[in-house]
Design a protein around this motif. Structure first.
Motif, PDB file in Angstrom:
ATOM      1  N   VAL A   1      48.732  41.510  49.054  1.00 18.29           N
ATOM      2  CA  VAL A   1      47.501  41.225  47.952  1.00 18.29           C
ATOM      3  C   VAL A   1      46.205  41.064  48.383  1.00 18.29           C
ATOM      4  CG1 VAL A   1      47.209  38.697  47.017  1.00 18.29           C
ATOM      5  CG2 VAL A   1      49.533  39.608  47.158  1.00 18.29           C
ATOM      6  N   ALA A   2      45.233  41.399  47.543  1.00 21.16           N
ATOM      7  CA  ALA A   2      43.830  41.591  48.033  1.00 21.16           C
ATOM      8  C   ALA A   2      42.914  41.299  46.876  1.00 21.16           C
ATOM      9  CB  ALA A   2      43.570  43.137  48.371  1.00 21.16           C
ATOM     10  N   HIS A   3      41.704  41.059  47.186  1.00 19.30           N
ATOM     11  CA  HIS A   3      40.479  40.889  46.211  1.00 19.30           C
ATOM     12  C   HIS A   3      40.954  39.762  45.403  1.00 19.30           C
ATOM     13  CE1 HIS A   3      39.176  44.558  47.960  1.00 19.30           C
ATOM     14  NE2 HIS A   3      40.075  44.991  47.647  1.00 19.30           N
ATOM     15  N   LEU A   4      41.692  38.648  45.790  1.00 18.12           N
ATOM     16  CA  LEU A   4      41.795  37.457  44.714  1.00 18.12           C
ATOM     17  C   LEU A   4      40.749  36.853  44.386  1.00 18.12           C
ATOM     18  CD1 LEU A   4      44.927  35.613  46.403  1.00 18.12           C
ATOM     19  CD2 LEU A   4      44.836  36.903  44.252  1.00 18.12           C
ATOM     20  N   SER A   5      40.412  36.139  43.277  1.00 18.68           N
ATOM     21  CA  SER A   5      39.330  35.469  42.994  1.00 18.68           C
ATOM     22  C   SER A   5      39.343  34.216  43.530  1.00 18.68           C
ATOM     23  CB  SER A   5      39.134  35.361  41.699  1.00 18.68           C
ATOM     24  OG  SER A   5      40.185  34.224  41.025  1.00 18.68           O
ATOM     25  N   PRO A   6      38.286  33.434  43.956  1.00 17.53           N
ATOM     26  CA  PRO A   6      38.191  31.997  44.401  1.00 17.53           C
ATOM     27  C   PRO A   6      39.203  31.044  43.715  1.00 17.53           C
ATOM     28  CG  PRO A   6      36.026  32.650  44.581  1.00 17.53           C
ATOM     29  CD  PRO A   6      36.705  33.999  43.760  1.00 17.53           C
ATOM     30  N   ARG A   7      39.226  31.202  42.560  1.00 18.38           N
ATOM     31  CA  ARG A   7      39.989  30.217  41.630  1.00 18.38           C
ATOM     32  C   ARG A   7      41.409  30.586  41.952  1.00 18.38           C
ATOM     33  NH1 ARG A   7      41.165  31.086  35.396  1.00 18.38           N
ATOM     34  NH2 ARG A   7      41.132  33.340  36.317  1.00 18.38           N
ATOM     35  N   ASP A   8      41.814  31.910  41.704  1.00 17.53           N
ATOM     36  CA  ASP A   8      43.205  32.422  41.939  1.00 17.53           C
ATOM     37  C   ASP A   8      43.715  32.136  43.383  1.00 17.53           C
ATOM     38  OD1 ASP A   8      43.302  33.254  39.317  1.00 17.53           O
ATOM     39  OD2 ASP A   8      43.197  35.591  39.897  1.00 17.53           O
ATOM     40  N   ALA A   9      42.674  32.150  44.287  1.00 23.35           N
ATOM     41  CA  ALA A   9      43.271  31.777  45.855  1.00 23.35           C
ATOM     42  C   ALA A   9      43.532  30.410  46.099  1.00 23.35           C
ATOM     43  CB  ALA A   9      42.211  32.513  46.926  1.00 23.35           C
ATOM     44  N   GLY A  10      42.922  29.422  45.127  1.00 26.08           N
ATOM     45  CA  GLY A  10      42.718  28.216  45.274  1.00 26.08           C
ATOM     46  C   GLY A  10      44.247  27.594  44.600  1.00 26.08           C
ATOM     47  N   HIS A  11      44.757  28.014  43.836  1.00 27.50           N
ATOM     48  CA  HIS A  11      46.077  27.294  43.338  1.00 27.50           C
ATOM     49  C   HIS A  11      47.056  27.145  44.415  1.00 27.50           C
ATOM     50  CE1 HIS A  11      44.682  28.201  39.270  1.00 27.50           C
ATOM     51  NE2 HIS A  11      44.721  29.566  39.517  1.00 27.50           N
ATOM     52  N   VAL A  57      38.823  45.190  34.172  1.00 29.27           N
ATOM     53  CA  VAL A  57      38.773  46.547  34.939  1.00 29.27           C
ATOM     54  C   VAL A  57      38.914  46.063  36.371  1.00 29.27           C
ATOM     55  CG1 VAL A  57      36.952  48.269  35.780  1.00 29.27           C
ATOM     56  CG2 VAL A  57      37.275  47.820  33.227  1.00 29.27           C
ATOM     57  N   SER A  58      39.737  46.547  36.933  1.00 26.83           N
ATOM     58  CA  SER A  58      39.866  46.441  38.519  1.00 26.83           C
ATOM     59  C   SER A  58      39.474  47.601  39.394  1.00 26.83           C
ATOM     60  CB  SER A  58      41.384  45.916  39.021  1.00 26.83           C
ATOM     61  OG  SER A  58      41.600  44.743  38.366  1.00 26.83           O
ATOM     62  N   HIS A  59      38.530  47.638  40.142  1.00 26.84           N
ATOM     63  CA  HIS A  59      38.118  48.919  40.939  1.00 26.84           C
ATOM     64  C   HIS A  59      39.095  49.265  42.070  1.00 26.84           C
ATOM     65  CE1 HIS A  59      34.387  49.299  38.830  1.00 26.84           C
ATOM     66  NE2 HIS A  59      34.264  47.824  38.895  1.00 26.84           N
ATOM     67  N   PHE A  60      39.879  48.167  42.494  1.00 29.71           N
ATOM     68  CA  PHE A  60      40.580  48.537  44.035  1.00 29.71           C
ATOM     69  C   PHE A  60      42.001  48.346  43.819  1.00 29.71           C
ATOM     70  CE2 PHE A  60      36.340  46.929  45.112  1.00 29.71           C
ATOM     71  CZ  PHE A  60      35.763  48.045  45.345  1.00 29.71           C
ATOM     72  N   ALA A  61      42.967  48.939  44.449  1.00 31.33           N
ATOM     73  CA  ALA A  61      44.273  49.170  44.755  1.00 31.33           C
ATOM     74  C   ALA A  61      44.338  47.922  45.290  1.00 31.33           C
ATOM     75  CB  ALA A  61      44.799  50.125  45.360  1.00 31.33           C
ATOM     76  N   GLY A  62      45.764  46.862  45.102  1.00 31.37           N
ATOM     77  CA  GLY A  62      45.814  46.033  45.691  1.00 31.37           C
ATOM     78  C   GLY A  62      45.406  44.631  45.171  1.00 31.37           C
ATOM     79  N   THR A  63      44.269  44.729  44.328  1.00 26.85           N
ATOM     80  CA  THR A  63      43.955  43.488  43.687  1.00 26.85           C
ATOM     81  C   THR A  63      44.721  42.735  42.813  1.00 26.85           C
ATOM     82  OG1 THR A  63      41.644  44.587  43.171  1.00 26.85           O
ATOM     83  CG2 THR A  63      41.875  42.841  41.612  1.00 26.85           C
ATOM     84  N   VAL A  64      44.863  41.493  43.016  1.00 22.69           N
ATOM     85  CA  VAL A  64      45.953  40.733  42.147  1.00 22.69           C
ATOM     86  C   VAL A  64      44.994  40.049  41.392  1.00 22.69           C
ATOM     87  CG1 VAL A  64      47.590  39.022  42.187  1.00 22.69           C
ATOM     88  CG2 VAL A  64      47.859  40.863  43.680  1.00 22.69           C
ATOM     89  N   ARG A  65      45.251  39.525  39.894  1.00 24.09           N
ATOM     90  CA  ARG A  65      44.537  38.861  39.128  1.00 24.09           C
ATOM     91  C   ARG A  65      45.815  37.873  38.694  1.00 24.09           C
ATOM     92  NH1 ARG A  65      39.116  40.412  37.489  1.00 24.09           N
ATOM     93  NH2 ARG A  65      38.887  42.549  38.322  1.00 24.09           N
ATOM     94  N   GLY A  66      45.709  36.915  38.651  1.00 26.18           N
ATOM     95  CA  GLY A  66      46.899  35.863  38.123  1.00 26.18           C
ATOM     96  C   GLY A  66      47.319  34.976  39.235  1.00 26.18           C
ATOM     97  N   MET A  67      48.188  33.785  38.598  1.00 22.60           N
ATOM     98  CA  MET A  67      48.972  33.923  37.505  1.00 22.60           C
ATOM     99  C   MET A  67      48.388  32.878  36.504  1.00 22.60           C
ATOM    100  SD  MET A  67      51.317  36.168  38.603  1.00 22.60           S
ATOM    101  CE  MET A  67      52.538  35.895  37.235  1.00 22.60           C
TER     102      MET A  67
END
Length: 187
Positions: free
Chosen positions: A165-175, A55-65
């Motif tokens: 691109v918005a709302h990246l998790s710390p893990r995804d932002a750290g790659h 579930v992603s609450h906000f438009a722009g949220t990116v999950r991955g890769m």
């Protein structure tokens, strides 16, 4: 229920878009989300080992890769049940003629499409609307020790996200970006 999937190929071998055939009447509709027999005919290998909801609450949220390294690679069947997403798969198969190329497809509650992603691909998505709900079928259970990821903004991948691109998790932002020596995943 006799509904089947309509299968659309993509420019990358093994990546398929499945359009669910809906059976509808005045009450609503029903569609098949998964059929092991039908999917085996078009490439799915393995059981359904895990089903996850996202579930992603906000438009722009990116999950991955995200991906799982060998020997723990997995097939994924990704379906959007509410809202809209841009779903992206990147070919990480070492030696593939489409290595580091990607396919992006819009999945939504309205278009009744799913994305079949084989082993050897990184996967991610961007929410194109608020309140997105997705379901993933996996052919293998998640293994933390086999987890891998790429930066969704890596210039080498050249993914054209339609929204900032918005709302990246710390893990995804750290790659970190891929180095020129990256060779991909072995079979």
């Amino acid at each position: 229920m006799t509904a089947r999937f309509d299968v659309e190929t993509t420019p990358i071998e093994g990546l398929l878009i499945l359009k669910r055939r809906r059976i509808a009447d005045e009450r609503g509709h029903i569609s098949r989300l998964f059929c092991g027999e039908e999917l085996a005919e078009i490439g799915w290998r393995g059981p359904v080992a895990q089903v996850n909801e996202s579930v992603s609450h906000f438009a722009g949220t990116v999950r991955g890769m995200h991906f799982q390294t060998p020997p723990f690679g997995e097939f994924k069947l990704v379906t959007c049940l509410a809202g809209r997403i841009l779903d992206v798969a990147v070919d990480l198969r070492h030696g593939s003629p489409t290595f580091l190329e990607h396919v992006a497809v819009e999945l939504s509650a309205d278009n009744a499409c799913s994305f079949l992603i084989p082993k050897g691909f990184a996967h991610g998505f961007q929410a194109l609307s608020d309140d997105v709900r997705m379901i993933y079928a996996h052919s293998a259970p998640y293994r933390a020790e086999a987890e891998g990821g790429l930066s969704p903004t890596d210039p080498r991948l050249a993914i054209a996200w339609p929204l900032p691109v918005a709302h990246l998790s710390p893990r995804d932002a750290g790659h970190p970006p891929l180095g020129t020596d990256y060779r991909g995943l072995a079979a």
